[in-house]
Enzyme design. Structure first.
Site, mmCIF file in Angstrom:
data_model
loop_
_atom_site.group_PDB
_atom_site.id
_atom_site.type_symbol
_atom_site.label_atom_id
_atom_site.label_comp_id
_atom_site.label_asym_id
_atom_site.label_seq_id
_atom_site.Cartn_x
_atom_site.Cartn_y
_atom_site.Cartn_z
ATOM 1 N N LYS A 117 0.767 -1.179 -0.004
ATOM 2 C CA LYS A 117 -0.182 -0.054 0.072
ATOM 3 C C LYS A 117 0.984 1.270 -0.118
ATOM 4 C CE LYS A 117 -4.268 -1.763 1.928
ATOM 5 N NZ LYS A 117 -5.150 -1.393 3.188
ATOM 6 N N ASP B 248 -10.164 3.071 2.293
ATOM 7 C CA ASP B 248 -10.419 2.207 3.239
ATOM 8 C C ASP B 248 -11.011 3.132 4.471
ATOM 9 O OD1 ASP B 248 -9.237 -0.246 2.781
ATOM 10 O OD2 ASP B 248 -7.164 0.534 3.146
#
Ligand code: ATR
Length: 283
Positions: free
Chosen positions: A69, A105
């Site tokens: 990420k 997220d």
């Protein structure tokens, strides 16, 4: 699939347990969008090649998971404001050859919290437990909802303080760090208490990050963990009269936002949730 099918996927290492292919392919079926989504195990040293492959093959989108990420940002053409503030990308959108990094997220979590537990976050007092990667995205997204207060506590104090300081640079109103020893009082005054730590995750399902009795009855206890679907923290908080919110919705809505960025079509969130839930319960 035919020769016009748009390709999507998720890259991570390991990736074999990802529920994203099931969930996203259900979304394609449900909406009639001509897309297909697969999981790709990509070793860290081959991340650059994988992204070059995405460009060369004309993939429309990828999700990015652990451990890529942060590292993936170096290979993209643009990082949107949220992903930049969070310092991590979980969704790549290929806009005519330009790769744009986004992070769904935190906003996925907030949408889930609003739809499933607490529609109005403005003016609420919120306590977040944990200061890791997940906490960062959630704090950033929660802060945009204008809560009355937003406090972060972490076992390791320095990480909570650094996180609060770094978010204050990019965003007002600022996030406040509280000491773990002051948590009991902070939780008893909070409207929403959110666990972002790994405490209570399978196989250590009997553990709780804090004493659940610290959360006041009527307040929302929320947990990012979705294995188990209802953690001991949530179970005990519910027994005390709290409203509870589990982590499955965050997973569903981070995927729903990614789907919407890629396709421009409203995501069929209920069907996506049903698909993931069925894969857990074996129904
Ligand atoms: P993620 O990306 O899922 O947030 P992470 O970055 O590894 O994962 O962060 C894990 C978080 O859980 C951290 O806040 C960690 O606290 P420390 O910074 O003190 O390590 C927290 N955590 C893990 N185990 C914990 C425990 N037994 N008690 C309290 N906090 C714990």
């Amino acid at each position: 699939m035919d020769s016009n099918t748009m390709m999507y996927g998720v890259i991570g290492d390991p990736i074999g347990h990802s529920k994203s292919p099931l969930m996203q392919n259900r979304a394609f079926r449900e909406t009639g969008v001509n897309g297909a989504y697969a999981a790709f195990r990509v070793a860290p040293e081959r991340l650059g090649e994988a992204i070059a492959g995405m460009r060369a093959m004309g993939f429309r989108g990828l999700n990015v998971t652990i451990p890529h990420k942060v590292a993936v940002m170096a290979f993209l053409d643009e990082i949107d404001e949220g992903a930049r503030a969070i310092g991590a990308v979980n969704t790549i959108v290929n806009e005519n050859g330009r790769l744009i990094g986004r992070n769904t997220d935190g906003i996925g979590y907030v949408r889930s919290l609003k739809e499933e537990a607490e529609p109005e976050l403005a003016g609420k007092r919120i306590v977040v437990l944990g200061a890791g990667g997940a906490s960062r995205g959630i704090l950033w997204a929660l802060n945009r909802e204008r809560p009355a207060s937003l406090q972060v506590a972490n076992r390791t104090w320095d990480k909570a303080r650094e996180l609060a300081d770094s978010l204050a640079e990019s965003q007002a109103p600022a996030v406040q760090a509280v000491r773990w020893e002051e948590l009991k009082e902070a939780c008893s005054e909070a409207d929403i208490v959110i666990n972002t730590t790994s405490v209570g995750m399978a196989p250590h399902v009997e553990e709780t990050p804090i004493d659940p009795s610290w959360v006041r009855p009527g307040a929302v206890a929320s947990d990012l963990i979705y294995n188990p679907l209802t953690t001991t923290f949530l179970q005990q908080a519910q027994e005390r009269g709290c409203r509870i919110h589990g982590g499955l919705g965050m997973f569903v809505y981070q995927g729903a936002y990614a789907f919407e960025y890629w396709t421009g079509v409203p995501a069929p969130a209920a069907a996506m949730r049903e698909e993931v839930l069925a894969s857990f319960t074996g129904k």
